[in-house]
Design a protein around this motif. Sequence first.
Motif, PDB file in Angstrom:
ATOM      1  N   SER A  46       0.819  -1.214   0.000  1.00  0.00           N
ATOM      2  CA  SER A  46       0.000   0.000   0.000  1.00  0.00           C
ATOM      3  C   SER A  46       0.858   1.272   0.000  1.00  0.00           C
ATOM      4  N   LEU A  47       2.046   1.224   0.565  1.00  0.00           N
ATOM      5  CA  LEU A  47       2.948   2.386   0.563  1.00  0.00           C
ATOM      6  C   LEU A  47       3.868   2.404  -0.644  1.00  0.00           C
ATOM      7  N   ALA A  48       4.185   1.232  -1.184  1.00  0.00           N
ATOM      8  CA  ALA A  48       5.198   1.136  -2.230  1.00  0.00           C
ATOM      9  C   ALA A  48       4.659   1.305  -3.644  1.00  0.00           C
ATOM     10  N   ASP A  49       3.367   1.149  -3.872  1.00  0.00           N
ATOM     11  CA  ASP A  49       2.817   1.232  -5.231  1.00  0.00           C
ATOM     12  C   ASP A  49       3.086   2.584  -5.866  1.00  0.00           C
ATOM     13  N   GLY A  50       3.686   2.561  -7.069  1.00  0.00           N
ATOM     14  CA  GLY A  50       3.929   3.786  -7.824  1.00  0.00           C
ATOM     15  C   GLY A  50       5.046   4.637  -7.272  1.00  0.00           C
ATOM     16  N   ALA A  51       5.938   4.077  -6.482  1.00  0.00           N
ATOM     17  CA  ALA A  51       7.009   4.856  -5.868  1.00  0.00           C
ATOM     18  C   ALA A  51       7.993   5.366  -6.903  1.00  0.00           C
ATOM     19  N   VAL A  53      11.570   8.200  -7.221  1.00  0.00           N
ATOM     20  CA  VAL A  53      12.579   8.938  -6.480  1.00  0.00           C
ATOM     21  C   VAL A  53      12.220  10.414  -6.519  1.00  0.00           C
ATOM     22  N   SER A  54      12.350  11.086  -5.397  1.00  0.00           N
ATOM     23  CA  SER A  54      12.032  12.512  -5.288  1.00  0.00           C
ATOM     24  C   SER A  54      12.773  13.312  -6.352  1.00  0.00           C
ATOM     25  N   GLY A  55      12.057  14.159  -7.063  1.00  0.00           N
ATOM     26  CA  GLY A  55      12.651  15.026  -8.074  1.00  0.00           C
ATOM     27  C   GLY A  55      12.843  14.384  -9.426  1.00  0.00           C
ATOM     28  N   SER A  56      12.385  13.153  -9.603  1.00  0.00           N
ATOM     29  CA  SER A  56      12.525  12.502 -10.913  1.00  0.00           C
ATOM     30  C   SER A  56      11.378  11.524 -11.106  1.00  0.00           C
ATOM     31  N   MET A  57      11.322  10.949 -12.278  1.00  0.00           N
ATOM     32  CA  MET A  57      10.314   9.927 -12.559  1.00  0.00           C
ATOM     33  C   MET A  57      10.934   8.534 -12.529  1.00  0.00           C
ATOM     34  N   GLN A  58      12.158   8.426 -11.977  1.00  0.00           N
ATOM     35  CA  GLN A  58      12.848   7.147 -11.862  1.00  0.00           C
ATOM     36  C   GLN A  58      12.133   6.278 -10.841  1.00  0.00           C
ATOM     37  N   SER A  59      11.894   5.009 -11.183  1.00  0.00           N
ATOM     38  CA  SER A  59      11.192   4.129 -10.242  1.00  0.00           C
ATOM     39  C   SER A  59      12.054   3.898  -9.002  1.00  0.00           C
ATOM     40  N   ALA A  60      11.361   3.633  -7.900  1.00  0.00           N
ATOM     41  CA  ALA A  60      12.052   3.496  -6.621  1.00  0.00           C
ATOM     42  C   ALA A  60      11.508   2.320  -5.841  1.00  0.00           C
ATOM     43  N   ARG A  61      12.316   1.892  -4.893  1.00  0.00           N
ATOM     44  CA  ARG A  61      11.882   0.887  -3.926  1.00  0.00           C
ATOM     45  C   ARG A  61      11.670   1.591  -2.610  1.00  0.00           C
ATOM     46  N   CYS A  62      10.614   1.181  -1.934  1.00  0.00           N
ATOM     47  CA  CYS A  62      10.253   1.774  -0.653  1.00  0.00           C
ATOM     48  C   CYS A  62      10.733   0.852   0.465  1.00  0.00           C
ATOM     49  N   PHE A  63      11.361   1.449   1.485  1.00  0.00           N
ATOM     50  CA  PHE A  63      11.823   0.699   2.643  1.00  0.00           C
ATOM     51  C   PHE A  63      11.396   1.416   3.919  1.00  0.00           C
ATOM     52  N   ILE A  64      11.177   0.635   4.954  1.00  0.00           N
ATOM     53  CA  ILE A  64      10.940   1.166   6.291  1.00  0.00           C
ATOM     54  C   ILE A  64      12.198   0.875   7.106  1.00  0.00           C
ATOM     55  N   VAL A  65      12.850   1.939   7.594  1.00  0.00           N
ATOM     56  CA  VAL A  65      14.015   1.811   8.457  1.00  0.00           C
ATOM     57  C   VAL A  65      13.508   1.858   9.897  1.00  0.00           C
ATOM     58  N   THR A  66      13.937   0.903  10.706  1.00  0.00           N
ATOM     59  CA  THR A  66      13.550   0.886  12.123  1.00  0.00           C
ATOM     60  C   THR A  66      14.803   0.913  12.980  1.00  0.00           C
ATOM     61  N   GLY A  67      14.640   1.373  14.192  1.00  0.00           N
ATOM     62  CA  GLY A  67      15.769   1.418  15.110  1.00  0.00           C
ATOM     63  C   GLY A  67      15.329   1.889  16.471  1.00  0.00           C
ATOM     64  N   LYS A  68      16.313   2.140  17.316  1.00  0.00           N
ATOM     65  CA  LYS A  68      16.050   2.628  18.665  1.00  0.00           C
ATOM     66  C   LYS A  68      16.675   4.011  18.816  1.00  0.00           C
ATOM     67  N   ALA A  69      15.925   4.894  19.470  1.00  0.00           N
ATOM     68  CA  ALA A  69      16.383   6.246  19.744  1.00  0.00           C
ATOM     69  C   ALA A  69      16.538   6.389  21.253  1.00  0.00           C
ATOM     70  N   GLU A  70      17.716   6.819  21.692  1.00  0.00           N
ATOM     71  CA  GLU A  70      17.950   6.989  23.124  1.00  0.00           C
ATOM     72  C   GLU A  70      18.072   8.467  23.471  1.00  0.00           C
ATOM     73  N   ASN A  71      17.141   8.920  24.292  1.00  0.00           N
ATOM     74  CA  ASN A  71      17.090  10.304  24.759  1.00  0.00           C
ATOM     75  C   ASN A  71      17.616  10.332  26.193  1.00  0.00           C
ATOM     76  N   LYS A  72      18.811  10.862  26.389  1.00  0.00           N
ATOM     77  CA  LYS A  72      19.438  10.895  27.709  1.00  0.00           C
ATOM     78  C   LYS A  72      19.158  12.199  28.460  1.00  0.00           C
ATOM     79  N   SER A  73      18.370  13.098  27.871  1.00  0.00           N
ATOM     80  CA  SER A  73      18.165  14.418  28.470  1.00  0.00           C
ATOM     81  C   SER A  73      17.242  14.408  29.687  1.00  0.00           C
ATOM     82  N   GLY A  74      16.399  13.386  29.804  1.00  0.00           N
ATOM     83  CA  GLY A  74      15.422  13.363  30.889  1.00  0.00           C
ATOM     84  C   GLY A  74      14.175  14.174  30.586  1.00  0.00           C
TER      85      GLY A  74
END
Length: 144
Positions: A46-51, A53-74
Amino acid sequence: MVGFLRFRNILVMGLVLLLAGLWMPMAVALTPIDISDLSYEDCPPSLADGAVVSGSMQSARCFIVTGKAENKSGKMVVNADIFGRIYDANNSNVMPNRTRLGAIEEVPPGVSEFELQIMVPANQPLPLHLKQFKASGFTGRVRR
């Protein structure tokens, strides 16, 4: 009498400075967020259909990057910009003109998970290598 007036003036000035300091808004500073445990997966169809690349009509692959964010500020960090480099299997930078990849709306104190959607040109060979990821945001709203 002159001594009393001088003392009163100094006391009034001190109170004015004290009250002005209490009414001043808190300074909003850029807060670093550590990024770790990065991985990626294909976007759902549902997110990848017709993707493209920004600024062009070149076809693209869609990826979801996941990770952990550590906020030490309190404190809650808002609008944390995510920066990083993404390389393909040939070690070519897949986004050479861009290091800001997205943002995390809110990062609570401690470690939390995040995800980020990216578009990569379809002709870039996999696997992707996610490097030098970091984030920074503010401990208060920048705009009212």
